[in-house]
Design an enzyme around this catalytic site. Structure first.
Site, PDB file in Angstrom:
ATOM      1  CB  CYS A 113       5.998  12.622   5.347  1.00 48.30           C
ATOM      2  SG  CYS A 113       7.522  12.997   4.482  1.00 48.30           S
ATOM      3  CG  LEU A 159       0.874  17.309   5.338  1.00 50.88           C
ATOM      4  CD1 LEU A 159      -0.597  16.910   5.311  1.00 50.88           C
ATOM      5  CD2 LEU A 159       1.182  18.080   6.623  1.00 50.88           C
ATOM      6  CG  ASN A 208       9.484  14.274   8.724  1.00 53.85           C
ATOM      7  OD1 ASN A 208       8.658  15.075   8.314  1.00 53.85           O
ATOM      8  ND2 ASN A 208       9.748  14.132  10.012  1.00 53.85           N
TER       9      ASN A 208
END
Length: 625
Positions: free
Chosen positions: A2, A52, A76
């Protein structure tokens, strides 16, 4: 995978600021988002992320909180050893609510504090807000696979996975950083800690920021402190070869953990072929492989990728790049870097990422194989510089360069033997600057003096001091430079931005600290043996491939931008050497840059790298200023 954002401010904050930052990086995480806002009379803290979903698709929502809500994390990346770390914590009676790697980082921090960061094997950037101590911790992985930018201004700190989010929170655009500008035109990219903007920095790999909110002070700490290069391998070559194969197979296995479909980029080169073989060996079903070819045959190597695809029996997908497919995306690709970036292989990397994302959500790559195992020609050429400068006096070299200037001149974008000899001759140096010259793919030191209105400073001074390099003599020295500069600033930036623009997660099994540490213990002749690069890596896997397949030369992931600058991009390029425009910028010597560009366009002398570097800068400048 992400993107993350955060702000600590003395001013009141609301959801608008963090939502705006999140929206700027929606391509990094189209599946979900989350925000956290906390305010009191003295300061406000807000953190956000775009997700994601790759692991624990239903329960990995962020931000994630400790039970008492006093510690909050946004993350992330991917943690490849999270199952091992989780099992160790559970053995100590620590309970989990999810199967996500985000919760593992949180619980590790709660148990061991910042010392826990060194136990993480992964690619990551994360921030933790600890209300108990009023501190923010922001960490970046060992190689710098995931980006992290930050700035301090007016009693605030702002951080993000991409520059565009930070810029959205500034009242005005910062001035151009002189150091960032010089590094860009030398290298064609800007490595950490610099950016193109004054006052905005990149957090260097293997570091974490400790921000004390009450004092408004930043301190930066290394995560892994041990220097593996001071240990020497004592085993035989055969033992090292077996260990190399085992380490890579294990790394591929750990980096293939996913709850969504996974494939590989397959160029047909040594690194991607080995990674594709290891993944195919590790899974029961057919794997998906993806390669890209070019209409210009001197740049096309799809025949090699087909050999490997057939060998490992993959579902192979092949895409051909033409000018039309590049030009329809070129503005979006270059703009997404947020600062000048002139590695032209970003163009096909985006296209293969875009096509790949239509089939899988995760792709393994061969990135890092050259840095880890000594695969670049420049490593071998460094030895040539030592021998050459020992026997050829400096005056003789100056004469050779003058003769070579006309004999080695090329008129088109053909990176053959003439190009390579000229590059080497130009880089030869008698004062320990050879390697800095050879990695300067844009303008060399002499050319930079002619290029800029203001003479450049000692461009690489920071890195010489930071890496403690009195000389660049050994292969370890050169690989260390590449890890900190070209890998972090170029290769990983290229892959991260282009793949994330397509919402595709890329993982690089060669970028495993365990493999890096192991290769650093090996003697140089295990890595480069009688001129054979990546010797131990090729020996470890040579029986898997057809005879001499791993010895065949590799073109690289280049595109014929030099030709395009004379044709489809010519009109735009010529506009960037308009005299009034250049003089108004007050950055470049007009006569010099106009001559370089015109000679290239007219086919008098090919200067593909210089002109493309200038073109990308001006494209960025016009968009931003």
């Amino acid at each position: 995978m992400c993107g993350i954002n955060g702000i600590v401010s003395v001013n009141a904050l609301n959801f608008d600021a963090i939502n705006e930052m999140n929206n700027k990086i929606i391509h990094r995480g189209p599946d979900d988002d989350g925000v956290f806002v906390d305010a009191n009379d003295d300061f406000s803290v807000t953190m956000g992320m775009r997700r994601l979903s790759i692991i624990d698709l239903s329960n990995g929502k962020q931000p994630m909180y400790s039970e008492d809500k006093n510690v909050i994390i946004v993350f992330n990346g991917e943690i490849y050893n999270y199952k091992i770390l989780k099992a160790n914590l559970e053995a100590d009676s620590i309970n989990f609510k999810t199967n996500s790697d985000t919760e593992v980082i949180l619980r590790m921090y709660l148990a061991y504090g910042t010392e826990s960061f060194s136990q993480i094997d992964g690619m990551y950037a994360f921030s933790i807000y600890d209300k108990r101590t009023n501190k923010i911790y922001i960490a970046r992985d060992f190689f710098g696979e995931k980006p992290l930018y930050y700035t301090q201004l007016n009693g605030s700190i702002i951080w993000s996975s991409e520059l565009k989010s930070i810029k959205s929170q500034l009242n005005r655009l910062p001035q151009i950083s002189r150091k960032g500008l010089e590094l860009y035109f030398a290298l064609t990219y800007i490595p950490a800690p610099y950016t193109i903007y004054d006052g905005i920095l990149k957090l260097e790999p293997n570091n974490f920021i400790e921000y004390c909110i009450s004092e408004k002070e930043i301190s930066i700490h290394r995560i892994h402190k041990q220097d593996s290069s001071k240990v020497n391998y004592n085993g035989t070559f055969d033992n090292a070869k077996k260990e190399t194969e085992l380490l890579i197979q294990e790394s591929v296995q750990s980096r293939s953990i996913s709850d969504v479909p996974i494939g590989t980029f397959l160029s047909g080169g040594v690194d991607s072929s080995i990674i594709s073989h290891c993944l195919a060996k590790d899974v029961e079903q057919k794997i998906n492989t993806f390669s890209i070819g070019f209409e210009k045959k001197s740049f096309d190597e799809t025949d090699k990728s087909r050999v490997v695809a057939k060998l490992i029996n993959s579902n192979h997908h092949e895409f051909i790049v033409n000018e039309k497919s590049v030009f329809s995306n070129i503005d979006d690709i270059l703009e997404n870097f947020d600062e000048p970036f002139a590695d032209a292989s970003a163009l096909p990397t985006f296209l293969v990422s875009q096509k790949t994302s239509q089939h899988v959500k995760v792709a393994l790559t061969g990135d890092g194989g050259d840095e880890v195992f000594g695969g670049y020609n420049k490593y071998h050429i460094n030895g040539i510089n030592k021998t050459y400068t020992k026997f050829i006096p400096e005056g003789g070299h100056t004469l050779f360069k003058k003769i070579g200037a006309s004999l080695l001149k090329t008129k088109d974008d053909n990176r053959g033997i003439k190009f390579k000899i000229k590059k080497t001759l130009d880089a030869i140096d008698y004062n320990n600057k050879f390697y800095w010259n050879i990695i300067s793919l844009g303008f060399n030191e002499r050319e930079m003096v002619q290029l800029f209105v203001n003479s450049p400073s000692n461009i690489f001074e920071y890195y010489n001091k930071h890496l403690n390099l009195k000389k660049t003599d050994t292969l370890r020295d050169l690989r260390l430079i590449d890890k900190h500069i070209s890998l972090e600033g170029d290769m990983l930036v290229k892959v991260d931005r282009t793949s994330m623009l397509s919402s595709l997660e890329c993982r690089a099994p060669f970028l495993n600290k365990k493999i890096w540490d192991f290769s650093n213990t090996l003697p140089d002749n295990f890595l480069i043996h009688k001129g054979a690069k990546k010797y131990i890596l090729k020996e470890a896997f040579k029986d898997v491939f057809p005879k001499n397949f791993l010895e065949s030369s590799k073109q690289g992931f280049g595109v014929p931008v030099g030709d395009w600058l004379r044709a489809s991009l010519k009109d735009e390029l010529i506009g960037y050497i308009d005299k009034e425009y250049v003089l108004k910028q007050d950055l470049f010597n007009y006569d010099y840059i106009a001559r370089v560009v015109k000679n290239h366009v007219l086919g008098i002398e090919d200067s593909t790298f210089k002109v493309w570097t200038y073109y990308c800068f001006q494209k960025w400048y016009r968009k931003n200023y």
